[in-house]
Design a protein around this motif. Structure first.
Motif, mmCIF file in Angstrom:
data_model
loop_
_atom_site.group_PDB
_atom_site.id
_atom_site.type_symbol
_atom_site.label_atom_id
_atom_site.label_comp_id
_atom_site.label_asym_id
_atom_site.label_seq_id
_atom_site.Cartn_x
_atom_site.Cartn_y
_atom_site.Cartn_z
ATOM 1 N N HIS A 10 0.844 -1.195 0.000
ATOM 2 C CA HIS A 10 0.000 0.000 0.000
ATOM 3 C C HIS A 10 0.880 1.246 0.000
ATOM 4 O O HIS A 10 2.035 1.204 0.390
ATOM 5 C CB HIS A 10 -0.886 0.011 1.242
ATOM 6 N N PHE A 11 0.287 2.358 -0.397
ATOM 7 C CA PHE A 11 0.987 3.646 -0.399
ATOM 8 C C PHE A 11 2.327 3.570 -1.122
ATOM 9 O O PHE A 11 3.380 3.890 -0.586
ATOM 10 C CB PHE A 11 1.184 4.169 1.028
ATOM 11 N N VAL A 13 4.587 5.239 -3.653
ATOM 12 C CA VAL A 13 4.593 6.593 -4.197
ATOM 13 C C VAL A 13 5.637 6.771 -5.300
ATOM 14 O O VAL A 13 5.803 7.857 -5.822
ATOM 15 C CB VAL A 13 4.797 7.655 -3.090
ATOM 16 N N GLY A 14 6.303 5.695 -5.657
ATOM 17 C CA GLY A 14 7.319 5.805 -6.700
ATOM 18 C C GLY A 14 6.863 5.339 -8.071
ATOM 19 O O GLY A 14 7.416 5.756 -9.086
ATOM 20 N N GLY A 16 4.222 5.520 -10.619
ATOM 21 C CA GLY A 16 3.023 6.051 -11.259
ATOM 22 C C GLY A 16 2.405 7.198 -10.474
ATOM 23 O O GLY A 16 2.928 7.633 -9.456
ATOM 24 N N ASP A 17 1.266 7.687 -10.998
ATOM 25 C CA ASP A 17 0.641 8.887 -10.451
ATOM 26 C C ASP A 17 -0.080 8.614 -9.135
ATOM 27 O O ASP A 17 -0.651 7.548 -8.934
ATOM 28 C CB ASP A 17 -0.404 9.423 -11.441
ATOM 29 N N GLY A 18 -0.116 9.614 -8.268
ATOM 30 C CA GLY A 18 -0.961 9.575 -7.079
ATOM 31 C C GLY A 18 -0.550 8.504 -6.091
ATOM 32 O O GLY A 18 0.569 7.993 -6.107
ATOM 33 N N ILE A 19 -1.507 8.196 -5.224
ATOM 34 C CA ILE A 19 -1.276 7.151 -4.228
ATOM 35 C C ILE A 19 -1.666 5.821 -4.864
ATOM 36 O O ILE A 19 -2.755 5.681 -5.415
ATOM 37 C CB ILE A 19 -2.118 7.423 -2.973
ATOM 38 N N GLU A 74 -9.304 -1.426 -0.732
ATOM 39 C CA GLU A 74 -9.312 -0.745 0.572
ATOM 40 C C GLU A 74 -8.965 0.734 0.449
ATOM 41 O O GLU A 74 -9.474 1.562 1.179
ATOM 42 C CB GLU A 74 -8.271 -1.380 1.515
ATOM 43 N N ASP A 75 -8.067 1.022 -0.458
ATOM 44 C CA ASP A 75 -7.561 2.394 -0.560
ATOM 45 C C ASP A 75 -8.206 3.164 -1.707
ATOM 46 O O ASP A 75 -7.662 4.166 -2.171
ATOM 47 C CB ASP A 75 -6.037 2.383 -0.730
ATOM 48 N N ASP A 77 -10.596 5.245 -1.911
ATOM 49 C CA ASP A 77 -10.791 6.680 -1.666
ATOM 50 C C ASP A 77 -9.499 7.471 -1.905
ATOM 51 O O ASP A 77 -9.533 8.606 -2.349
ATOM 52 C CB ASP A 77 -11.248 6.919 -0.219
ATOM 53 N N PHE A 78 -8.394 6.846 -1.580
ATOM 54 C CA PHE A 78 -7.103 7.532 -1.774
ATOM 55 C C PHE A 78 -6.765 7.637 -3.258
ATOM 56 O O PHE A 78 -6.202 8.629 -3.702
ATOM 57 C CB PHE A 78 -5.976 6.786 -1.048
ATOM 58 N N GLU A 80 -8.886 7.890 -5.622
ATOM 59 C CA GLU A 80 -9.739 8.926 -6.195
ATOM 60 C C GLU A 80 -9.250 10.313 -5.817
ATOM 61 O O GLU A 80 -9.238 11.226 -6.632
ATOM 62 C CB GLU A 80 -11.190 8.722 -5.740
ATOM 63 N N ALA A 81 -8.836 10.465 -4.559
ATOM 64 C CA ALA A 81 -8.404 11.793 -4.099
ATOM 65 C C ALA A 81 -7.076 12.216 -4.727
ATOM 66 O O ALA A 81 -6.803 13.406 -4.842
ATOM 67 C CB ALA A 81 -8.290 11.804 -2.579
ATOM 68 N N SER A 82 -6.272 11.250 -5.137
ATOM 69 C CA SER A 82 -4.916 11.598 -5.575
ATOM 70 C C SER A 82 -4.681 11.328 -7.051
ATOM 71 O O SER A 82 -3.608 11.611 -7.574
ATOM 72 C CB SER A 82 -3.897 10.795 -4.766
ATOM 73 N N LYS B 595 1.235 -1.502 7.400
ATOM 74 C CA LYS B 595 0.788 -1.493 6.002
ATOM 75 C C LYS B 595 0.872 -0.118 5.351
ATOM 76 O O LYS B 595 0.436 0.054 4.218
ATOM 77 C CB LYS B 595 -0.643 -2.027 5.911
ATOM 78 N N ASN B 602 -7.289 4.346 7.179
ATOM 79 C CA ASN B 602 -8.510 3.528 7.136
ATOM 80 C C ASN B 602 -8.907 3.058 8.533
ATOM 81 O O ASN B 602 -10.081 3.016 8.864
ATOM 82 C CB ASN B 602 -8.310 2.325 6.221
ATOM 83 N N LYS B 634 0.269 13.927 -2.765
ATOM 84 C CA LYS B 634 -0.132 12.643 -2.180
ATOM 85 C C LYS B 634 -0.469 12.820 -0.698
ATOM 86 O O LYS B 634 -1.380 12.183 -0.177
ATOM 87 C CB LYS B 634 0.971 11.608 -2.368
ATOM 88 N N ALA B 637 -3.819 14.298 -0.484
ATOM 89 C CA ALA B 637 -4.865 13.286 -0.684
ATOM 90 C C ALA B 637 -5.060 12.452 0.580
ATOM 91 O O ALA B 637 -6.175 12.045 0.904
ATOM 92 C CB ALA B 637 -4.500 12.386 -1.860
ATOM 93 N N THR B 641 -8.635 12.433 2.418
ATOM 94 C CA THR B 641 -9.331 11.150 2.546
ATOM 95 C C THR B 641 -9.598 10.835 4.016
ATOM 96 O O THR B 641 -10.683 10.369 4.365
ATOM 97 C CB THR B 641 -8.506 10.032 1.893
#
Lengths: 255, 702
Positions: A10-11, A13-14, A16-19, A74-75, A77-78, A80-82, B595, B602, B634, B637, B641
């Protein structure tokens, strides 16, 4: 269709775009000695001793794409936001194109964007299985020298051919060039890669400087790391490389 | 060099003599030691404000400091006698509403000091037949008169310095003219308004109050800012410079400043002044101005991004509050709607109805500590405390039984907590320790003719029970459920023995406990206990009232008390060893949210924080690279969120572990390193080693 993965991260950040959440596919057809994900080279499970933790972690499990869908969502929402989504990385994802396509289809149905990180040395028929579900390819170009490509197990003409076909099929492709000291950072190497990409009408590329953050994984896996003593590029060296590549296209250096 | 840096140097120069505010207070007390309480206090405050000549510093654009309270050449016998005399008339302390207050600056800015005095006179007239109220009002009046005289003394001091070539004439004239305007009426420019606020704040500092909030600075100063900038009388750079000139003096304190927020119509109230405040805090880069952002859904992303840039300098400010959640939480307590929307924070993060309730108080509720009572027949050897006996462990057959026993312990504990807090307030006769000067700044003490602690405030006092260890408790309950009741790999008796021997000889069991699900990884198996934690504890404290009829809130914040509370808490079923810190504030346990931050978010957004009216703290730490232009989006976001999912607060540290480690080894080279601690920021090298380690151990993402 079952897939063989080592980890869901998860998360990220290297890549591709966004989270993003990255799914690491196990197994690779290349053997780049600088690889920073050595646990994904073989398709068989491997055990890794993590420093500070007792016992060994087993990496590699076979799962049905539907099984991991809920974790990947699970993520949401993240994403979408990012402006993020899911990245399939490896190893070489395209070796498991059928399973990856099924996972891609499930994610597409959920409205989640999918990026695939590939070295591209795979027949184009495999890409065709995935094209409908993939929003972007992160596409590695390691060298323009076919001999060098062969030395790491790759096929330059297949790599370039696939790249031009992806462009012809209107897929979004982001070219990434790993900068490996002693392999592709000398001026002639840079120029030949630059010329090759220009001939394919590539206007943008990311440079990914060599780092040794994977060296502890080699140790944990009981493998020898040939790049253990290789120093990362200095900022001066990076500057020169960036300048040289900039003659051919717009360059972004990943940090 | 910027003016505030020069001012900072001037402030740090060594002073002759010793700091003796009590001596000046004594001079007032001794005028009439037999005076009634209100008069006595007022005499003391009047003297504190006027008995000494103010000092003007060369780099002050805004006047007001405490340097005049140093004494030199006073006979030590006299000083000692003065101290004893002043100490005899007790002062309030934190738990009995001494400070942590956001004064009603909006009102004094609209009326001015003379207007305030007129209001008192009008109220005196209305209450002329009520001797006690007249006494209270007269005492308030005397402190305001003293306050005016002090401003007059600043003017005289500035006039005297005009001949001193080391002073900048223009700055001195600014102080003189601003002072004269304030003595005559209400402020009419931004500079006058800011100067008035600072004179007030400095007066509270002279009274030795701590954590006095500036509140919604960008709102109550906005009319002045708007008028002056629209007419071209002042630029944003000049506004920022004036703000820097006061923020640099807020070191060694926790002065909450609130920016943003929404009004009753739901409109975001961010304005140009908010940005000046943010920049000034960022430029000063000192702990003390505790900046809080009330983030609304419609706060522009550009503004949030500016905040992230400031956070990225390592400062840790602003803390970011979910405005919708705080408003929903406060609305449950019957405040008028316009007062709810005008809330701010005091101290670290505590929600406060600006200038309309007595100072804030809170205390520690050591939630994980009560587990020990369940296991040991109501007696905690580690904590040296006693709960109730909830029966033999053999009688606990299910997880529900265990929860029932734990809830009974907590219920008893809440009663005990309540009795402790109220016996502290009850030990004071509320009329015996009035606060006449502070009362002027709390609506509607003047109108009612009552002291702030005696019914003058529009709303009664509220108290916050600061619940410790949501992570430790959730992880512990999940471990018990998993290991005892699902996997049946150990009995509760074995748990007890393992905890009491601090896991020595129980290493295998501890491994199982550590392997059980942990809060912060988006796993409902354990997260359900965090939801229970907030639901249960908030309902538990609902039934209590403070001495003047106010309510008890709960907070999920720890300041640094998770370390102290951990030091007196036995080993816990989550695998935590005896004496180790508890989980921090509303965050998961150290290093247990493996995680990554999305999963942490979350998890921590699952509890219903509209039940946490005091406020929560969620700490996250990111490496500096995350604040680069490419990656900052990020983080934005993550924050958006978290709040969309119902999170209440987040504060972010931007310092790499390497730097923190180096700072521990070479403190001399890192004296200016500021880090977010919990509800406040501090110079890292000044913190206890335990606190330093604690910050280092907070999970660092990416």
């Amino acid at each position: 269709m079952i897939i063989n993965i080592s980890k869901i991260q998860h998360f990220s950040v290297g890549d591709g775009d966004g989270i993003r959440t990255t799914v690491f596919f196990k197994g690779c057809n290349l053997r780049c000695p600088w690889c920073h994900n050595p646990e994904n080279l073989t398709s068989s499970p491997c055990s890794m001793a993590c420093p500070g933790k007792p016992g060994k972690e087993i990496l590699g499990k076979y799962v049905f794409p539907g099984e991991i869908l809920s974790e990947l969502l699970e993520d949401k929402d993240f994403y979408e936001a990012s402006g993020g989504g899911i990245t399939f990385s490896g190893g070489e994802v395209m070796l498991q194109a059928d399973g990856a396509a099924e996972l891609g289809r499930l994610l597409k149905n959920e409205g989640v964007s999918v990026t695939i990180d590939t070295a591209g040395s795979i027949p184009y028929t495999e890409f065709e299985k995935l094209n409908t579900f993939v929003d972007e390819y992160l596409y590695d170009i390691k060298t323009a020298d076919s001999e060098k490509y062969r030395s790491i197990g790759g096929n330059l003409s297949l790599v370039t051919d696939n790249l031009s076909r992806l462009i012809r099929d209107s897929k979004s492709v982001r070219v990434r060039i790993p900068l490996i000291p002693g392999f592709n950072t000398d001026i002639p190497s840079i120029n030949s890669v630059g010329k090759l990409l220009s001939s394919l009408k590539i206007t943008d590329a990311d440079l990914i400087p060599f780092h040794r953050l994977g060296s502890s994984k080699y140790e944990a896996l009981g493998l020898e790391y040939r790049y253990r003593d290789t120093e990362p590029l200095s900022s001066d060296e990076l500057g020169i490389i960036e300048k040289e590549y900039s003659k051919y296209m717009k360059i972004k250096v990943e940090k | 060099m910027k003016i505030f840096r020069e001012l900072n140097k001037e402030l740090k120069e060594k002073r002759e003599g010793s700091y003796t505010p009590y001596y000046y207070r004594y001079l007032g007390y001794k005028k009439d030691l037999a005076a009634r309480p209100a008069d006595l206090r007022a005499n003391g405050i009047h003297s504190l404000f006027t008995a000494t000549t103010p000092v003007i510093l060369k780099n002050e654009l805004i006047a007001g400091n405490r340097l005049s309270l140093f004494t030199n050449n006073i006979n030590p016998v006299v000083l000692e006698y003065a101290k004893n005399t002043v100490d005899r008339f007790r002062e309030r302390w934190f738990e009995t509403c001494r400070d942590h207050f956001a004064p009603d600056y909006r009102r004094i800015l609209s009326l001015g000091i003379p207007g305030f005095i007129n209001e008192i006179d009008a109220s005196l007239l209305r209450h002329r037949n009520d001797g006690e109220k007249c006494e209270t009002l007269r005492s308030m009046r005397l402190t305001l008169v003293g306050f005016s005289e002090m401003i007059g003394n600043y003017i005289s001091a500035a006039e005297k310095s005009l001949t001193d070539k080391e002073y900048n004439k223009e700055r001195l004239e600014g102080i003189i003219n601003t002072g004269r305007a304030l003595l005559k009426g209400k402020p009419s420019s931004f500079k006058e308004a800011l100067q008035l606020v600072w004179y007030c704040h400095n007066a509270f500092l002279m009274e030795e109050r701590y954590a006095m909030a500036l509140g919604r600075l960008d709102q109550y100063l906005y009319p002045f800012y708007k008028n002056d900038t629209e007419k071209g009388l002042i630029t944003d750079d000049e506004v920022t410079e004036l703000l820097e000139n006061i923020f640099i003096r807020l070191q060694d304190d926790v002065v909450n400043i609130c920016i943003g927020g929404q009004n009753v119509r739901g409109e975001c109230e961010i304005n140009g002044l908010s940005l000046c405040i943010l920049r000034a805090v960022g430029n000063c880069n000192v702990p003390g101005p505790n900046l809080s952002l009330r983030l609304t859904k419609n706060t522009p992303d550009e503004f949030l991004d500016e905040c992230l840039k400031v956070i990225g300098t390592g400062l840790g400010y602003p803390a970011i509050m979910n405005d919708d959640i705080n408003i929903a939480a406060l609305k449950k307590y019957g405040y008028d709607e316009e007062d709810v929307y005008d809330y701010c924070m005091v101290g670290c993060i505590e929600n406060f109805i600006s200038g309309k309730q007595p100072p804030w108080s809170d205390s520690i509720f050591n939630t994980p500590g009560f587990l020990d009572f369940v296991f040991n027949d109501g007696i905690s050897e580690t904590g040296h405390t006693v709960g109730i006996n909830t029966g033999r462990l053999e009688s606990i057959k299910t997880m529900d039984d265990f929860m029932h026993a734990y809830e009974r312990q907590l219920e008893y504990g809440a009663d005990e907590y309540y009795s402790r807090i109220n016996s502290a307030s009850d030990s004071l006769n509320q009329k015996y320790i009035p606060d006449p000067f502070m009362s002027c700044f709390c609506y509607d003490c003047i109108g009612r003719g009552l002291d702030i602690h005696n019914g003058g405030a529009k709303y009664p006092s509220v108290h916050g029970a600061v619940t410790m260890g949501i992570g430790t408790v959730s992880d512990s309950l999940a471990a018990i459920e998993k290991v005892v009741f699902i996997d049946k790999e150990a009995t509760l008796e074995e748990f007890r023995d393992a905890l009491n021997s601090n896991f020595e000889g129980y290493e295998v069991l501890r491994e199982k406990l550590l392997a059980a699900p942990k809060y912060g990884n988006n796993d409902d198996f354990v997260d359900k206990y965090a939801v229970w934690f907030i639901d249960y504890l908030s309902s538990l404290f609902e039934k209590y009232h403070t001495y003047d009829g106010g309510r008890f809130y709960i907070a999920a914040a720890a300041n640094i008390n998770n370390i102290y509370s951990g030091s007196v808490t036995n080993a816990t079923p989550d695998g935590r060893k005896r004496g180790e810190p508890l989980s921090d504030a509303a965050s998961p346990g150290y290093g247990r949210d493996t995680k990554g931050p999305t999963s942490t978010v979350n998890s921590v957004s699952k509890p219903d924080y509209t039940k946490v009216a005091c406020g929560t703290v969620v700490n996250q730490k990111y490496s500096p690279e995350m604040f680069s232009d490419e990656k900052r989006g990020k983080l934005l976001a993550i924050i958006r969120t978290l709040f969309k999912k119902g999170g209440q607060e987040i504060q972010i540290n931007a310092t790499s572990r390497e730097i923190l480690k180096k700072a521990m080894d070479e403190p001399e080279n890192y004296s200016d390193l500021v880090v977010r601690v919990s509800g406040f920021s501090a110079f890292y090298v000044t913190l206890d080693r335990a606190v330093q380690l604690d910050i280092l151990n907070r999970t660092q993402h990416e």
